[in-house]
Enzyme design. Structure first.
Site, PDB file in Angstrom:
ATOM      1  CD  GLU A 191      48.984  61.414  -9.738  1.00 14.06           C
ATOM      2  OE1 GLU A 191      49.297  60.169  -9.817  1.00 14.06           O
ATOM      3  OE2 GLU A 191      49.005  62.301 -10.841  1.00 14.06           O
ATOM      4  CE  LYS A 251      51.207  60.346 -13.078  1.00 12.24           C
ATOM      5  NZ  LYS A 251      50.725  61.739 -12.845  1.00 12.24           N
TER       6      LYS A 251
HETATM    7  C1  PEP Z   1      54.001  62.819 -12.504  1.00 13.47           C
HETATM    8  O1  PEP Z   1      52.823  62.146 -12.085  1.00 13.47           O
HETATM    9  O2  PEP Z   1      54.960  62.450 -11.612  1.00 13.47           O
HETATM   10  C2  PEP Z   1      54.141  63.686 -13.549  1.00 13.47           C
HETATM   11  C3  PEP Z   1      55.423  64.311 -13.567  1.00 13.47           C
HETATM   12  O3  PEP Z   1      53.208  63.692 -14.400  1.00 13.47           O
HETATM   13  P1  PEP Z   1      53.097  64.349 -15.807  1.00 13.47           P
HETATM   14  O4  PEP Z   1      54.334  64.425 -16.610  1.00 13.47           O
HETATM   15  O5  PEP Z   1      52.092  63.698 -16.583  1.00 13.47           O
HETATM   16  O6  PEP Z   1      52.785  65.947 -15.596  1.00 13.47           O
END
Ligand code: PEP
Length: 252
Positions: free
Chosen positions: A96, A11
Site C-alpha cells: 500500500e 493499517k
Molecule cells: C497486509 O496488509 O499486510 C495484509 C496481509 O492484509 P490482509 O491480511 O487483510 O490481506
C-alpha cells in the site's frame, strides 16, 4: 530453529478506545498466548507512545517511517524516534505504501537502512501484483525488490524480517495456496543463501501475508520456509488474531 512471528498490521484502523479494548481483550486471554511465538502488533503510530506500557506481552511495531532521522518533513516520523520509544520493529515497503505513496525500491532500501542504523528491525515487504504473476514475472519482481540485501552486512541481514505478500491476496480474501507461498518463500531463502550463505539464510524469518485467516493459517505455517504471518484484517479481531497465533505455535 526459527521462532515464528505473527505480526498484525492494523493499517489506518481503530480509534484509541477500540485500541485499548483490543489490548485489554488480549491481556484477558494472555494465558492462551503460546510462549513459542513472537507476537507483534503495528497500530497507527499515533498510539505507540501510549501503548509502550499497555501492550505486554505483545511487541509493538510501526507501519512505516521516514528514511531520514530528523528534519523538515512535515507529518513524518523517523526510525530514531521509534528507537527512542524502544519500538523494535517497523514494517517497510508495504504494497500500500508502494502503490498509494509511490515508494520505489530505492526508497524502500533507504528506509530499511535507516531502520537498521537505528537498531529497529525492518519487516521488509515484497510481492507481485496479479498482472506480474500472470505475466510470469513474479520471481524477477521479488528479486528486484530484495536485491539490495546482497550489499548489506551479515549483522544487518540478521536483523531483517521479510514478508512475502502477493498484492493480489491482500485484503481480497484470495490467499496464495500453500504451494504457491512455499515456492516463493523457498525462492527468497535461496536468494539469501546465494548472497550471504546457507547458514545465514536459514536464520532469517520469512512471513506470509495476504488474507491469512484462522482457517488457512496452519496449512501455510506448516510449510518449511514459512515462519509465520503478517496479518491485516484478521489482526483487528482479538479471537481471530489469537487463533492465528495458536496456529503458528502448533505448526511444524
Ligand atoms: C497486509 O496488509 O499486510 C495484509 C496481509 O492484509 P490482509 O491480511 O487483510 O490481506
Amino acid at each position: 530453529m526459527r521462532t515464528k512471528i505473527v505480526a498484525g498490521n492494523w493499517k489506518m484502523n481503530k480509534t484509541w478506545s477500540e485500541t485499548l479494548q483490543f489490548f485489554n481483550d488480549l491481556k484477558r486471554n494472555s494465558h492462551e498466548l503460546p510462549k513459542n511465538v513472537e507476537v507483534i502488533v503495528a497500530p497507527p503510530s499515533l498510539y505507540l507512545s501510549q501503548l509502550t506500557n499497555e501492550s505486554q506481552p505483545v511487541i509493538l511495531a510501526a507501519q512505516n517511517a521516514h528514511q531520514e532521522n530528523k528534519g523538515a518533513f512535515t507529518g513524518e516520523i523517523s526510525c530514531s524516534m521509534l528507537k527512542s520509544l524502544n519500538i523494535d520493529y517497523c514494517i517497510i515497503g508495504h504494497s500500500e505504501r508502494r502503490m498509494y505513496f509511490n515508494e520505489s525500491n530505492e526508497l524502500v532500501e533507504k528506509k530499511v537502512k535507516a531502520a537498521l542504523a537505528n537498531e529497529v528491525s525492518p519487516i521488509l515487504c515484497c510481492g507481485e501484483t496479479l498482472e506480474e504473476r500472470e505475466a510470469n514475472t513474479h520471481f524477477d519482481i521479488i528479486e528486484s525488490q530484495l536485491s539490495f540485501i546482497k550489499n548489506l552486512s551479515v549483522k544487518e541481514v540478521r536483523n531483517i524480517v521479510i514478508a512475502y505478500e502477493p498484492v493480489w491476496a491482500i485484503g481480497t480474501g484470495k490467499t496464495a495456496s500453500s504451494e504457491q507461498a512455499q515456492e516463493i518463500h523457498q525462492f527468497i531463502r535461496n536468494l539469501l543463501s546465494k548472497w550471504h550463505g546457507e547458514e545465514l539464510a536459514n536464520q532469517i524469518r520469512i512471513l506470509y501475508g495476504g488474507s491469512c485467516k484462522p482457517d488457512n493459517a496452519l496449512e501455510l505455517f506448516n510449510c518449511p520456509d514459512i515462519d509465520g504471518g503478517l496479518i491485516g484484517g484478521a489482526s483487528l479481531v482479538p479471537e481471530d488474531f489469537i487463533a492465528i497465533i495458536k496456529s503458528a505455535a502448533t505448526a511444524q
